[in-house]
Enzyme design. Structure first.
Site, PDB file in Angstrom:
ATOM      1  N   LYS A  39       7.433  53.071  13.999  1.00  0.00           N
ATOM      2  CA  LYS A  39       7.841  53.380  12.494  1.00  0.00           C
ATOM      3  C   LYS A  39       6.471  53.631  11.824  1.00  0.00           C
ATOM      4  O   LYS A  39       6.270  52.379  10.767  1.00  0.00           O
ATOM      5  CB  LYS A  39       8.703  52.174  12.032  1.00  0.00           C
ATOM      6  CG  LYS A  39       9.603  52.690  10.973  1.00  0.00           C
ATOM      7  CD  LYS A  39      10.764  51.916  10.660  1.00  0.00           C
ATOM      8  CE  LYS A  39      11.624  52.277   9.630  1.00  0.00           C
ATOM      9  NZ  LYS A  39      12.509  53.506   9.539  1.00  0.00           N
ATOM     10  N   ARG A  94       9.978  45.007  15.552  1.00  0.00           N
ATOM     11  CA  ARG A  94       9.806  46.295  15.391  1.00  0.00           C
ATOM     12  C   ARG A  94       8.349  46.584  14.743  1.00  0.00           C
ATOM     13  O   ARG A  94       7.519  47.411  14.920  1.00  0.00           O
ATOM     14  CB  ARG A  94      10.823  47.169  14.823  1.00  0.00           C
ATOM     15  CG  ARG A  94      10.771  48.744  15.206  1.00  0.00           C
ATOM     16  CD  ARG A  94      11.781  49.500  14.951  1.00  0.00           C
ATOM     17  NE  ARG A  94      12.128  49.582  13.615  1.00  0.00           N
ATOM     18  CZ  ARG A  94      13.475  49.943  13.009  1.00  0.00           C
ATOM     19  NH1 ARG A  94      14.299  50.522  13.862  1.00  0.00           N
ATOM     20  NH2 ARG A  94      13.614  49.845  11.662  1.00  0.00           N
ATOM     21  N   GLU A 110      16.168  63.296  17.481  1.00  0.00           N
ATOM     22  CA  GLU A 110      16.676  62.518  16.472  1.00  0.00           C
ATOM     23  C   GLU A 110      16.494  63.148  14.949  1.00  0.00           C
ATOM     24  O   GLU A 110      15.836  64.229  15.238  1.00  0.00           O
ATOM     25  CB  GLU A 110      16.302  61.190  16.235  1.00  0.00           C
ATOM     26  CG  GLU A 110      14.781  60.861  15.645  1.00  0.00           C
ATOM     27  CD  GLU A 110      14.253  59.319  15.464  1.00  0.00           C
ATOM     28  OE1 GLU A 110      14.941  58.739  14.727  1.00  0.00           O
ATOM     29  OE2 GLU A 110      13.176  59.238  15.805  1.00  0.00           O
TER      30      GLU A 110
END
Ligand SMILES: *Cc1c(COP(=O)(O)O)cnc(C)c1O
Length: 345
Positions: free
Chosen positions: A184, A80, A220
């Site tokens: 992220k 990620r 989210e």
């Protein structure tokens, strides 16, 4: 082992002994070093300080029932971070380097790995930043990769699965439909700090974001994914602007394994009137039960336009999923999916 008050720890920073550090310069990474100096030297012209070229990860090391130390799915975090770095056009460590430096960080701070009996664990924070001096607006060509470690508890000391409330405010978006939401990166947090402060001042634990184009679909929470239990089905949003949570992916695998149905799909906010259990999920605390969501037109409004209510305590199905993840992380359950990596320390 250090003699710390493990039971009183929350999700906050505790000083440890070492960070692990490497820089990418002239086309290659310098050998990773362990340093006790947490102040890094950075040019005031470094890209990260001006243009936000920063991405990070979060994963944990646990002391198991057998005394052995386990990392949970570190390769997934490595992959990620590589994805986030590609989005920023930032030189990234390989999967091997990422995992190796995480292992170094655990070993160097082994005294801070909480005992098996506590609900605390050693949180690792890998951070990748653009570090060469620059003024022109372009991606950084040099980067600095650091892995930090800090013991953390849950958000509520040693208590687990403490329910919280959440609020929806339609005048604040987390991520654009074709934006950076699934990476992220620090920038996603910069713009959610202010609305979070508003929500916290009103007493809410969480802020739930909707899709930025229609404000009708659930995306989210600010730093964790959303999932709900509806009958025997695990439902979670399918969106290009949601961060692909490793906890959520693990929960889906476990849910399927326990015989539940799993659906990743659009979830209209109004569907919340017909779900049973709602949770936020992420590495920090695995899951947090959400007992109520207030829907506000403007976050600053005093009264919600609608209130959604769920189980007051953690729901039975959510609890079962939680127990599976913690059991695998702490070695009380068989690691049947091959998710843990032992660290010799
Ligand atoms: C890190 C993060 C999560 C949780 O991901 P995990 O891999 O489960 O820790 C969820 N949402 C956002 C925005 C995040 O940054």
């Amino acid at each position: 082992m250090k003699n710390l008050e493990w039971g009183k720890m929350s999700f906050s920073y505790t000083k440890t002994d070492y960070i692990i550090y490497s820089t990418f310069k002239d086309g290659k990474w310098t050998p990773a070093v362990k340093t006790a100096d947490f102040n890094i030297a950075l040019s005031s012209y470094a890209g990260v300080l001006h243009y936000g070229s920063s991405c990070f990860e979060g994963l944990k090391a646990f002391r198991g029932v057998d005394g052995k130390v386990r990392l949970f799915r570190p390769e997934e975090n490595a992959k990620r971070m590589i994805r986030s770095a590609e989005f920023l056009d930032l030189p990234a460590p390989s999967i091997e380097q990422f995992v190796e430096m995480c292992v170094m960080a655990v070993k160097a701070n082994a005294e801070y790995i909480p005992p098996y009996e506590s609900t605390a664990s050693l949180y690792l924070r890998p951070l990748l930043i653009g570090s060469n001096p620059q003024l022109g607006i372009r991606s950084s060509v040099e980067s600095t990769f650091i892995v930090m470690a800090s013991p953390v508890g849950t958000y509520s000391g040693d208590k687990i699965l403490v329910p919280g409330t959440a609020v929806v405010g339609r005048n604040h978006d987390r991520a654009a439909p074709n934006g950076s939401g699934s990476y992220k990166i620090g920038a996603n947090y910069a713009q959610s700090l202010h609305p979070y402060n508003i929500a916290h001042k009103q007493g809410y634990r969480e802020l739930l974001f909707l899709d930025a184009s229609t404000h009708s679909l659930i995306e989210e929470f600010g730093s964790s994914n959303f999932f709900a239990i509806k009958g025997n089905t695990y439902i979670t949003p399918n969106s290009h602007s949601v961060l692909p949570s490793i906890t959520n992916a693990s929960l889906r695998t476990v849910a399927q394994d326990l015989g539940m149905k799993v659906e990743m799909r659009e979830i209209p906010l109004v569907e919340l009137d017909s779900v049973d259990e709602v949770n936020s999920c992420g590495t920090a605390v695995v899951i947090t039960p959400i007992c109520r969501i207030d829907d506000k037109i403007r976050l600053e409004d005093e009264l919600p336009s609608h209130v959604y209510k769920f189980t007051e305590e953690c729901g039975v199905k959510s609890r079962a999923l939680y127990d599976q993840i913690i059991g695998i992380q702490k070695g009380t359950l068989d690691d049947r999916f091959g998710w843990t990596m032992f660290v010799d320390c």
